[in-house]
Scaffold this motif. Sequence first.
Motif, mmCIF file in Angstrom:
data_model
loop_
_atom_site.group_PDB
_atom_site.id
_atom_site.type_symbol
_atom_site.label_atom_id
_atom_site.label_comp_id
_atom_site.label_asym_id
_atom_site.label_seq_id
_atom_site.Cartn_x
_atom_site.Cartn_y
_atom_site.Cartn_z
ATOM 1 N N PHE A 17 0.807 -1.215 0.000
ATOM 2 C CA PHE A 17 0.000 0.000 0.000
ATOM 3 C C PHE A 17 0.844 1.271 0.000
ATOM 4 C CE2 PHE A 17 -3.338 -2.930 1.210
ATOM 5 C CZ PHE A 17 -4.448 -2.394 0.609
ATOM 6 N N GLU A 46 3.007 14.055 -5.702
ATOM 7 C CA GLU A 46 2.641 12.684 -6.085
ATOM 8 C C GLU A 46 2.854 11.730 -4.911
ATOM 9 O OE1 GLU A 46 4.146 11.066 -9.831
ATOM 10 O OE2 GLU A 46 4.513 13.129 -10.473
ATOM 11 N N ASP A 49 0.063 12.230 -2.409
ATOM 12 C CA ASP A 49 -1.190 11.656 -2.911
ATOM 13 C C ASP A 49 -1.181 10.131 -2.815
ATOM 14 O OD1 ASP A 49 -2.020 14.228 -3.484
ATOM 15 O OD2 ASP A 49 -1.617 14.077 -5.640
ATOM 16 N N ALA A 50 -0.054 9.518 -3.214
ATOM 17 C CA ALA A 50 0.042 8.054 -3.168
ATOM 18 C C ALA A 50 0.014 7.542 -1.731
ATOM 19 C CB ALA A 50 1.319 7.591 -3.879
ATOM 20 N N THR A 52 -1.339 9.055 0.837
ATOM 21 C CA THR A 52 -2.699 9.250 1.354
ATOM 22 C C THR A 52 -3.582 8.081 0.929
ATOM 23 O OG1 THR A 52 -2.477 11.662 1.337
ATOM 24 C CG2 THR A 52 -4.712 10.775 1.356
ATOM 25 N N GLY A 53 -3.499 7.704 -0.340
ATOM 26 C CA GLY A 53 -4.264 6.555 -0.827
ATOM 27 C C GLY A 53 -3.873 5.265 -0.143
ATOM 28 N N GLY A 54 -2.609 5.126 0.209
ATOM 29 C CA GLY A 54 -2.116 3.926 0.870
ATOM 30 C C GLY A 54 -2.647 3.730 2.278
ATOM 31 N N ALA A 56 -5.507 3.464 3.117
ATOM 32 C CA ALA A 56 -6.657 2.553 3.072
ATOM 33 C C ALA A 56 -6.271 1.149 3.513
ATOM 34 C CB ALA A 56 -7.245 2.514 1.665
ATOM 35 N N PHE A 158 -8.323 10.493 8.500
ATOM 36 C CA PHE A 158 -8.409 9.200 7.828
ATOM 37 C C PHE A 158 -8.707 8.122 8.854
ATOM 38 C CE2 PHE A 158 -5.667 12.084 5.574
ATOM 39 C CZ PHE A 158 -6.279 12.113 4.332
ATOM 40 N N GLN A 171 -12.202 5.303 5.480
ATOM 41 C CA GLN A 171 -12.968 6.478 5.084
ATOM 42 C C GLN A 171 -12.200 7.740 5.451
ATOM 43 O OE1 GLN A 171 -17.089 6.219 5.927
ATOM 44 N NE2 GLN A 171 -17.501 8.341 5.420
ATOM 45 N N ALA A 172 -12.170 8.671 4.515
ATOM 46 C CA ALA A 172 -11.636 10.003 4.790
ATOM 47 C C ALA A 172 -12.810 10.872 5.227
ATOM 48 C CB ALA A 172 -10.980 10.583 3.543
#
Length: 196
Positions: A17, A46, A49-50, A52-54, A56, A158, A171-172
């Motif tokens: 992740f 970048e 952003d990556a 932040t997505g991780g 999850a 988060f 969930q954010a």
Amino acid sequence: VRARLAGREALVVEGAFLGPGRQKLEEGRVLYDRADLAGAIPVLQEAADALTGGLAGAPDTRDLVDSLVMLGLAQLFSGDRAGAELAFSRVVVLDPARELDPVNYPPKAVAFFVEVRGSILDAPKAELFVEMAGDAQLFVDGKQSLSTALKLPPGAHFVLVEGAGGKRAFQAVVLESGEKKRLRINLERAVLAGSG
């Protein structure tokens, strides 16, 4: 494969992740260290952003906070105070205890960070009430929380809930100053297969 991964499952999940974001962070760090601010800023964005997505799948914000600190510094020193304020604000929301050490950071950066930090921490906190299964674990902004009633600084947060059998929900949530919000989390599916 199961025998070879035994005891290392968390590291594998974290790498899957957060790995791409960590690579971008290292690339951005190299550019920043070379004083290539124009090159570093988009790469660090970048990375943020990556990472932040991780969140999850891996509740660890340390690399995200590092990427945001570096992004804020690069923006500040390239003359983008609004961008720097946004990056530093995200740092404070994720890690209210974070400070910039004056030994390692220039006085201009430390003073600006202190100003941003103060404006966020002086605002009335928001209250978040998380409703979830009793046996699940709650992580908010990368830190495990034993309480489901939280007081948090205003901003983007988060929430990751981990249940039995690899079930996770992420969930954010954006909280306004003084707001009270309820968040109901249902664990519906596994992110990765369970161990047995």
